[in-house]
Write a protein that holds these residues in place. Structure first.
Motif, short mmCIF file in Angstrom:
data_model
loop_
_atom_site.label_atom_id
_atom_site.label_comp_id
_atom_site.label_asym_id
_atom_site.label_seq_id
_atom_site.Cartn_x
_atom_site.Cartn_y
_atom_site.Cartn_z
N GLY A 1 0.79 -1.22 0.00
CA GLY A 1 0.00 0.00 0.00
C GLY A 1 0.83 1.27 0.00
N PRO B 1 -2.40 3.98 6.48
CA PRO B 1 -3.52 3.06 6.78
C PRO B 1 -3.12 2.10 7.89
N ASN B 2 -4.11 1.68 8.67
CA ASN B 2 -3.83 0.81 9.81
C ASN B 2 -4.10 -0.66 9.51
N ASP B 3 -4.09 -1.00 8.22
CA ASP B 3 -4.36 -2.39 7.84
C ASP B 3 -3.09 -3.20 7.62
N GLY B 4 -1.94 -2.62 7.94
CA GLY B 4 -0.68 -3.34 7.80
C GLY B 4 -0.10 -3.34 6.41
N SER B 5 -0.71 -2.62 5.48
CA SER B 5 -0.25 -2.64 4.09
C SER B 5 0.95 -1.73 3.84
N GLN C 1 4.51 0.06 5.81
CA GLN C 1 5.40 0.21 6.96
C GLN C 1 6.35 1.37 6.69
#
Length: 221
Positions: free
Chosen positions: A27, A94-98, A100
């Motif tokens: 992401g 985003p907080n979906d881990g997509s 870092q």
């Protein structure tokens, strides 16, 4: 003296205090497209100078983003602004881990090789193609300086020809010494923050927190 050497010959600037972040993950492109005011979907090796804006369009961050791989980007900003910019980016991912973000500041040293004779100096210790066609402005590629592997970005905050050269911190002294020895007969000088600031002022390059900040949008800047 340092100012003139950069304009007329070549100078080395220790840019190691720059803050350096890696943004990675599937992401990452989408996140940077959302966060920045410039186009991030550029070819691999592109260096993009961009702002990050707040909800009112004010300039929150002012930095460069280099696309190293499809899902890996290098963000470089001023050392004083490092934690400020890191927090802004991190808090808007985003907080979906997509995506870092990693602070690589202490892992990489950086030397600015700038001035009309920068290509001549670099050519003495680097076998890679440094020509204008082979290494255009606002591009990046892996090179070898002496026997030090490095990432070179053809960009300059002082308005002259040259590169920001990044290498592992433990190779920093070797990188500097290699460039210094290669430039001695060219009259290379070690230039500091005073020359750095005066040169960018002369060029009209903005400094966040001084010339631009959240009270100005990019058009006003």
């Amino acid at each position: 003296t340092e100012h003139r050497a950069t304009r007329e010959g070549v100078a080395l600037f220790d840019l190691t205090p720059f803050a350096k972040f890696e943004v990675t993950g599937p992401g990452s492109l989408g996140a940077l497209q959302y966060l920045t005011a410039n186009e991030m979907d550029r070819p691999l090796g592109s260096v993009v100078y961009t702002s990050m804006l707040n909800a009112k369009g004010g300039i929150k961050c002012d930095l460069t983003v280099t696309r190293l791989e499809a899902d890996r980007f290098l963000v470089v900003t001023g050392g004083v602004m490092g934690l400020h910019d890191l927090h802004w980016i991190r808090s808007h991912l985003p907080n979906d881990g997509s995506v870092q973000i990693s602070d690589m500041s202490s892992s990489w040293c950086s030397v600015g090789v700038w001035g009309p004779r920068a290509r001549e100096l670099m050519g003495r210790v680097c076998r890679d193609d440094l020509s204008n066609n082979g290494f255009p402005y606002l591009t990046a590629k892996q090179i070898t300086v002496g026997d030090v592997p490095a990432l070179a970005l053809r960009i300059s905050y002082v308005g002259e020809l040259g590169w920001e050269v990044y290498a592992p911190t433990e190779q920093g002294l070797k990188l500097w010494d290699t460039l210094w020895e290669a430039g001695r007969s060219l009259g290379v000088v070690a230039a500091g923050g005073g020359a750095f600031d005066a040169l960018r002022l002369e060029k009209g390059y903005r400094l966040w927190g001084q010339d631009i900040h959240t009270e100005f949008d990019p058009y006003e800047a």
